[in-house]
Design a protein around this motif. Sequence first.
Motif, mmCIF file in Angstrom:
data_model
loop_
_atom_site.group_PDB
_atom_site.id
_atom_site.type_symbol
_atom_site.label_atom_id
_atom_site.label_comp_id
_atom_site.label_asym_id
_atom_site.label_seq_id
_atom_site.Cartn_x
_atom_site.Cartn_y
_atom_site.Cartn_z
ATOM 1 N N GLY A 71 0.821 -1.212 0.000
ATOM 2 C CA GLY A 71 0.000 0.000 0.000
ATOM 3 C C GLY A 71 0.853 1.259 0.000
ATOM 4 N N LEU A 72 1.943 1.249 0.774
ATOM 5 C CA LEU A 72 2.836 2.409 0.812
ATOM 6 C C LEU A 72 3.542 2.616 -0.522
ATOM 7 C CD1 LEU A 72 4.495 2.162 4.328
ATOM 8 C CD2 LEU A 72 2.639 3.661 3.583
ATOM 9 N N LEU A 73 3.916 1.527 -1.180
ATOM 10 C CA LEU A 73 4.553 1.643 -2.493
ATOM 11 C C LEU A 73 3.589 2.246 -3.510
ATOM 12 C CD1 LEU A 73 6.507 -1.739 -2.653
ATOM 13 C CD2 LEU A 73 7.450 0.561 -2.260
ATOM 14 N N CYS A 74 2.340 1.803 -3.466
ATOM 15 C CA CYS A 74 1.326 2.366 -4.369
ATOM 16 C C CYS A 74 1.092 3.841 -4.060
ATOM 17 C CB CYS A 74 0.026 1.577 -4.269
ATOM 18 S SG CYS A 74 0.142 -0.084 -4.961
ATOM 19 N N ARG A 75 1.052 4.166 -2.796
ATOM 20 C CA ARG A 75 0.872 5.563 -2.375
ATOM 21 C C ARG A 75 2.029 6.427 -2.879
ATOM 22 N NH1 ARG A 75 -1.280 8.424 2.386
ATOM 23 N NH2 ARG A 75 0.196 10.034 3.023
ATOM 24 N N ALA A 76 3.271 5.950 -2.695
ATOM 25 C CA ALA A 76 4.443 6.698 -3.148
ATOM 26 C C ALA A 76 4.428 6.845 -4.664
ATOM 27 C CB ALA A 76 5.726 6.009 -2.680
ATOM 28 N N ARG A 77 4.033 5.798 -5.364
ATOM 29 C CA ARG A 77 3.955 5.862 -6.829
ATOM 30 C C ARG A 77 2.919 6.896 -7.259
ATOM 31 N NH1 ARG A 77 1.007 3.564 -11.001
ATOM 32 N NH2 ARG A 77 2.202 3.187 -12.887
ATOM 33 N N ARG A 78 1.769 6.893 -6.618
ATOM 34 C CA ARG A 78 0.710 7.852 -6.945
ATOM 35 C C ARG A 78 1.173 9.277 -6.664
ATOM 36 N NH1 ARG A 78 -2.718 7.062 -3.122
ATOM 37 N NH2 ARG A 78 -2.434 9.060 -2.128
ATOM 38 N N ARG A 79 1.767 9.501 -5.489
ATOM 39 C CA ARG A 79 2.242 10.841 -5.121
ATOM 40 C C ARG A 79 3.319 11.314 -6.100
ATOM 41 N NH1 ARG A 79 1.660 13.064 -0.050
ATOM 42 N NH2 ARG A 79 3.864 13.652 -0.005
ATOM 43 N N THR A 80 4.195 10.431 -6.498
ATOM 44 C CA THR A 80 5.249 10.780 -7.446
ATOM 45 C C THR A 80 4.648 11.145 -8.803
ATOM 46 O OG1 THR A 80 6.782 9.317 -6.294
ATOM 47 C CG2 THR A 80 7.377 9.948 -8.521
ATOM 48 N N ALA A 81 3.709 10.347 -9.276
ATOM 49 C CA ALA A 81 3.066 10.619 -10.566
ATOM 50 C C ALA A 81 2.283 11.929 -10.530
ATOM 51 C CB ALA A 81 2.145 9.463 -10.940
ATOM 52 N N GLN A 82 1.592 12.193 -9.433
ATOM 53 C CA GLN A 82 0.837 13.444 -9.305
ATOM 54 C C GLN A 82 1.738 14.669 -9.373
ATOM 55 O OE1 GLN A 82 -1.102 12.783 -5.529
ATOM 56 N NE2 GLN A 82 -2.972 11.999 -6.483
ATOM 57 N N ARG A 83 2.995 14.487 -9.033
ATOM 58 C CA ARG A 83 3.946 15.600 -9.017
ATOM 59 C C ARG A 83 4.907 15.538 -10.210
ATOM 60 N NH1 ARG A 83 2.144 14.136 -4.217
ATOM 61 N NH2 ARG A 83 1.824 15.692 -2.590
ATOM 62 N N SER A 84 4.501 14.794 -11.248
ATOM 63 C CA SER A 84 5.275 14.668 -12.492
ATOM 64 C C SER A 84 6.670 14.101 -12.253
ATOM 65 C CB SER A 84 5.379 16.026 -13.200
ATOM 66 O OG SER A 84 4.097 16.539 -13.457
ATOM 67 N N GLY A 85 6.771 13.156 -11.339
ATOM 68 C CA GLY A 85 8.058 12.552 -11.025
ATOM 69 C C GLY A 85 8.170 11.121 -11.521
ATOM 70 N N GLN A 86 9.193 10.436 -11.041
ATOM 71 C CA GLN A 86 9.458 9.046 -11.402
ATOM 72 C C GLN A 86 9.732 8.238 -10.151
ATOM 73 O OE1 GLN A 86 12.809 10.132 -14.136
ATOM 74 N NE2 GLN A 86 11.956 8.418 -15.288
ATOM 75 N N LEU A 87 9.222 7.021 -10.119
ATOM 76 C CA LEU A 87 9.531 6.084 -9.045
ATOM 77 C C LEU A 87 9.956 4.777 -9.685
ATOM 78 C CD1 LEU A 87 7.763 5.396 -5.748
ATOM 79 C CD2 LEU A 87 8.321 3.490 -7.234
ATOM 80 N N THR A 88 11.095 4.285 -9.255
ATOM 81 C CA THR A 88 11.600 2.997 -9.722
ATOM 82 C C THR A 88 11.839 2.126 -8.496
ATOM 83 O OG1 THR A 88 12.709 4.156 -11.533
ATOM 84 C CG2 THR A 88 13.349 1.884 -11.163
ATOM 85 N N LEU A 89 11.535 0.866 -8.622
ATOM 86 C CA LEU A 89 11.651 -0.076 -7.521
ATOM 87 C C LEU A 89 12.849 -0.996 -7.752
ATOM 88 C CD1 LEU A 89 9.994 -0.940 -4.978
ATOM 89 C CD2 LEU A 89 8.875 -2.610 -6.454
ATOM 90 N N VAL A 90 13.621 -1.253 -6.692
ATOM 91 C CA VAL A 90 14.691 -2.256 -6.733
ATOM 92 C C VAL A 90 14.231 -3.402 -5.845
ATOM 93 C CG1 VAL A 90 17.090 -2.791 -6.170
ATOM 94 C CG2 VAL A 90 16.499 -0.548 -7.115
#
Length: 138
Positions: free
Chosen positions: A83-102
């Motif tokens: 849930g936190l990963l999805c939240r971070a992905r959503r917040r990043t996308a809303q702010r025109s950013g990028q999230l990559t997972l390792v």
Amino acid sequence: MDIQDAMSASPQRPAAPHEIPGPSPHVRSHLEQGITVTEIHGITDLGTVTEIRDHLDAVTTRHSPRLIVDLRHVEFLDCSLLGLLCRARRRTAQRSGQLTLVCVRPWHLHILEAARLGAFFQPSATVQDAVCRQRQDT
């Protein structure tokens, strides 16, 4: 801030827009070639979710955040971390950013696939691979 963010907001002072939060037992961040790398450590569950959420919220606050979330040091994860990963992905996308997972642990990759999140995150094997992916996407 949307309703979900407001409902789960921490009473603690948020980090300044370009400030990397200090380390804690389960999460810490550093810069790697201008990209924020957030390492999550240990057992992640309902007992650690608030600490990790607050940290991820701080690093996804600014405009166009570039974030790599490194799960290589996670011993156990459950739906609270997903849930936190999805939240971070959503917040990043809303702010025109990028999230990559390792993520490299077979069980963790299996959980991502079982939750049908593998396609959303497309995990990288190393931080360097994630940095290269983000550089290619910009």
